[in-house]
Design an enzyme around this catalytic site. Structure first.
Site, PDB file in Angstrom:
ATOM      1  N   CYS A  61      43.981  44.457  40.749  1.00  0.00           N
ATOM      2  CA  CYS A  61      42.800  44.509  41.449  1.00  0.00           C
ATOM      3  C   CYS A  61      42.503  43.820  42.459  1.00  0.00           C
ATOM      4  O   CYS A  61      41.403  43.797  43.184  1.00  0.00           O
ATOM      5  CB  CYS A  61      41.577  44.279  40.363  1.00  0.00           C
ATOM      6  SG  CYS A  61      41.656  42.555  39.681  1.00  0.00           S
ATOM      7  N   ASP A  85      44.517  35.790  44.908  1.00  0.00           N
ATOM      8  CA  ASP A  85      44.619  34.369  44.109  1.00  0.00           C
ATOM      9  C   ASP A  85      46.202  34.410  44.235  1.00  0.00           C
ATOM     10  O   ASP A  85      46.706  33.157  44.302  1.00  0.00           O
ATOM     11  CB  ASP A  85      43.704  34.086  43.309  1.00  0.00           C
ATOM     12  CG  ASP A  85      42.485  33.901  43.736  1.00  0.00           C
ATOM     13  OD1 ASP A  85      42.484  32.795  44.583  1.00  0.00           O
ATOM     14  OD2 ASP A  85      41.279  34.266  43.339  1.00  0.00           O
ATOM     15  N   HIS A 110      36.487  36.283  50.471  1.00  0.00           N
ATOM     16  CA  HIS A 110      35.357  37.199  49.802  1.00  0.00           C
ATOM     17  C   HIS A 110      34.653  37.774  51.046  1.00  0.00           C
ATOM     18  O   HIS A 110      33.952  38.743  50.508  1.00  0.00           O
ATOM     19  CB  HIS A 110      34.551  36.334  48.911  1.00  0.00           C
ATOM     20  CG  HIS A 110      35.568  35.970  47.713  1.00  0.00           C
ATOM     21  ND1 HIS A 110      36.244  34.775  47.525  1.00  0.00           N
ATOM     22  CD2 HIS A 110      35.883  36.846  46.720  1.00  0.00           C
ATOM     23  CE1 HIS A 110      36.886  34.919  46.468  1.00  0.00           C
ATOM     24  NE2 HIS A 110      36.747  36.302  46.000  1.00  0.00           N
ATOM     25  N   GLU A 167      46.320  35.604  38.206  1.00  0.00           N
ATOM     26  CA  GLU A 167      45.976  35.211  39.487  1.00  0.00           C
ATOM     27  C   GLU A 167      46.944  33.895  39.786  1.00  0.00           C
ATOM     28  O   GLU A 167      46.882  33.223  40.993  1.00  0.00           O
ATOM     29  CB  GLU A 167      44.562  34.806  39.647  1.00  0.00           C
ATOM     30  CG  GLU A 167      43.698  36.091  39.201  1.00  0.00           C
ATOM     31  CD  GLU A 167      42.252  35.840  39.744  1.00  0.00           C
ATOM     32  OE1 GLU A 167      41.949  35.934  40.720  1.00  0.00           O
ATOM     33  OE2 GLU A 167      41.763  35.115  38.827  1.00  0.00           O
TER      34      GLU A 167
HETATM   35  C1  PEP Z   1      42.118  38.507  43.165  1.00  0.00           C
HETATM   36  O1  PEP Z   1      42.070  37.159  43.127  1.00  0.00           O
HETATM   37  O2  PEP Z   1      42.871  39.240  43.658  1.00  0.00           O
HETATM   38  C2  PEP Z   1      40.767  38.944  42.618  1.00  0.00           C
HETATM   39  C3  PEP Z   1      40.836  40.066  42.408  1.00  0.00           C
HETATM   40  O3  PEP Z   1      39.833  38.149  42.453  1.00  0.00           O
HETATM   41  P1  PEP Z   1      38.789  37.874  43.761  1.00  0.00           P
HETATM   42  O4  PEP Z   1      39.231  38.206  44.969  1.00  0.00           O
HETATM   43  O5  PEP Z   1      37.489  38.123  43.168  1.00  0.00           O
HETATM   44  O6  PEP Z   1      39.049  36.288  43.809  1.00  0.00           O
HETATM   45 MG    MG Z   2      40.631  35.909  42.452  1.00  0.00          MG
END
Ligand code: PEP
Ligand code: MG
Length: 529
Positions: free
Chosen positions: A477, A430, A185, A406
């Site tokens: 995404c 994920d 993140h 995910e």
């Molecule tokens: C992902 O897991 O690809 C996602 C978009 O969610 P995050 O990166 O916020 O866990």
């Molecule tokens: Mg995620």
């Protein structure tokens, strides 16, 4: 000294400048016998003054967000509190050295605030930060926290938390960390700010403060000891790249006109860019990362409405807490295996009120806006979870409800899940972590997390095919969507939209415009094989 170091480039862009390392908080040494109490009293006063002066200077940094400046100014006032100073002085009178007297005073002050509860209890955590600064001053050590030297620099750290990254000042040119994975993140926040970033860069902490380095956030290459000329050339290349990409505009499409929506991943209204086709992932937990009190309904409505007012369509993801995004206000106990534990939608099992309040707030903010508002849940595993979430969102008048894919189990059941919801959004970060059983933050496992591997592409293809059969959109995404090498593959697999950090949109638009849909399909078939 090596000429180059290599890490994983996680946020494109080139930067050059002197590096500064994030100092670790000082450990409190054993107490010293005090021989000169007046000298200790002077150190107490001087330390508090230096902390306040440093915070006041940071608060005045040009370009700092208003909220950040207000927080820093409030912290400076706390450091100047006469009651706190008297408390520390009485510690010295009782025989403590300056560092221990300050430590004790801040700790007592903190306990008193914590006992009051509510807003004041939330401020108690700020005192920990002030204590670390004051104690470091008293010990003659560098102050902890993000450096603010008053000139642009490259921030180097062993690791950075998402909260550190979210509060970086405008003088940070680029980020380089020794640890961290490409889809951590922290990397996502750096990309969100358009800040060149390299993670998993072994050896970078051994470089001396002030060394001029060049950072290539695309290739992950760090050039050590750049001359002024070389630094200028790197900056000129960065400007040329940005100018060329800024020349592109309009909706996303392949060379033969097959439309692919290019949407934005945002954490708040600040990340929005004008002219975008919409928001494909609004990570609502980024609004509340360092909160110790649950955000109230009204506060949530205001934060969501701010985004809805400035984008034609928004896919809101409900809170995704857990692993590297702890939300202290949830008060969840530590777990032995956080990535496999109570995170994402699973928090609803132990704290059902949180999701209900959030859905109420999203529905309320949507009612007052002209935006097309969709909602989706993170970390959905089963068809039943998808159905339950959709029921609760629809009961509040939110008509378009989706889920993130995910967890491999959900990808395998995409067809059945699409019977319950209106769209899927594949979170490749994920999905890769769980498909390859490799921690997304682990710098030594970056190769295992590479989303271009056939196993992951197969899962994406299953979802895209299910979407095609049901006539429902399936987007991506995760960070793969913003990678110009991967975006055409995903389109070739049948994905209908790509949602990414705003900074990635121009380069993905350029990549898609250079290929026909048939060429994207060929690339996908080759990658699957
Ligand atoms: C992902 O897991 O690809 C996602 C978009 O969610 P995050 O990166 O916020 O866990
Ligand atoms: Mg995620």
């Amino acid at each position: 000294m090596p000429d180059t170091l290599t890490g994983s480039g996680v946020s494109r862009g080139l930067a050059a400048g002197p590096l500064l390392k994030l100092p670790a908080p000082a450990a409190l040494p054993a107490p010293r016998p005090v021989t000169d109490p007046d000298a200790e009293l002077a150190t107490v006063a001087e330390s508090l003054e230096r902390v306040a002066a440093d915070l006041t200077r940071r608060a005045g940094t040009a370009g700092l967000a208003r909220e950040a400046a207000e927080i820093l100014a409030a912290l400076a006032m706390m450091a100047e509190d006469p009651v706190l100073r008297e408390e520390a002085e009485s510690g010295v009178h009782a025989g403590l050295d300056a560092a221990h007297a300050l430590h004790q005073a801040f700790t007592r002050h903190r306990e008193a605030l914590a006992a009051l509860g509510g807003y004041l209890a939330e401020r108690a955590a700020d005192l920990d930060d002030l204590r670390a600064r004051a104690v470091a001053c008293a010990l003659g050590l560098p102050m902890p926290g993000i450096p603010a030297p008053g000139h642009p620099y490259v921030l180097v750290a062993a690791d950075l938390s998402p909260a550190d990254t979210a509060t970086l000042g405008p003088d940070v040119l680029a980020l380089v960390t020794e640890r961290g994975g490409p889809t951590s993140h922290t990397a996502i926040l750096a990309r969100g700010r358009g800040l060149p970033a390299v993670v998993a860069c072994a050896g970078v902490m051994a470089l001396a403060d002030g060394t001029v380095i060049g950072v290539d956030g695309g290739t992950g290459e760090i050039t050590v000891g750049l001359t002024d000329d070389a630094a200028d050339r790197l900056r000129a290349r960065d400007r040329a790249d940005r100018d060329r990409l800024a020349g592109g505009s309009g909706p996303g499409a392949t060379a033969d006109g097959h439309p692919v929506k290019l949407l934005l991943n945002v954490g708040s209204a600040k990340d929005l860019e004008p002219g975008a086709e919409g928001v494909g992932l609004f990570r609502t937990e980024f609004l509340f990362l360092d909160r110790r009190q649950a955000p109230a309904f009204e506060e949530q409505v205001a934060a969501y409405a701010e985004v809805f007012a400035r984008a034609p369509s928004v896919v809101v993801r409900t809170l995704d807490a857990g692993t590297d995004k702890p939300l202290p206000f949830l008060g969840l106990p530590p777990e032995p295996n956080p990535a496999l534990g109570v995170r994402g939608l699973r928090v609803d099992r132990v704290l059902p009120g949180v999701l209900d309040t959030q859905l109420d707030a999203i529905a309320e903010a949507a009612r007052g806006s002209g935006a097309d508002v969709l909602v989706m849940a993170p970390m959905v595993t089963t068809v039943e979870e998808a159905a339950g979430f959709a029921r609760r969102a629809r009961a509040r008048g939110i008509s378009r409800v989706g889920v993130m894919i995910e967890v491999p189990a959900a990808a395998l059941r995409a067809e059945r899940i699409l019977a319950e919801v209106d769209f899927l959004s594949i979170g490749t970060n994920d999905l890769a972590q769980y498909a390859f059983a490799a921690d997304r933050q682990h710098s030594a496992l970056a190769d295992l997390l590479d989303p271009s591997q056939p196993a992951l592409l197969r899962l994406v293809e299953m979802c895209a095919r299910a979407g095609l059969a049901a006539g429902k959109p399936v987007g991506v995404c995760g960070e793969a969507a913003g990678d110009p090498r991967l975006a055409p593959l995903l389109v070739g697999l049948g994905v209908t939209s790509l949602s990414m950090a705003p900074v990635c949109v121009p380069v993905v638009r350029e990549a898609l415009a250079g290929l026909t849909l048939a060429q994207c399909r060929d690339l996908a078939a080759a990658a699957l094989a």
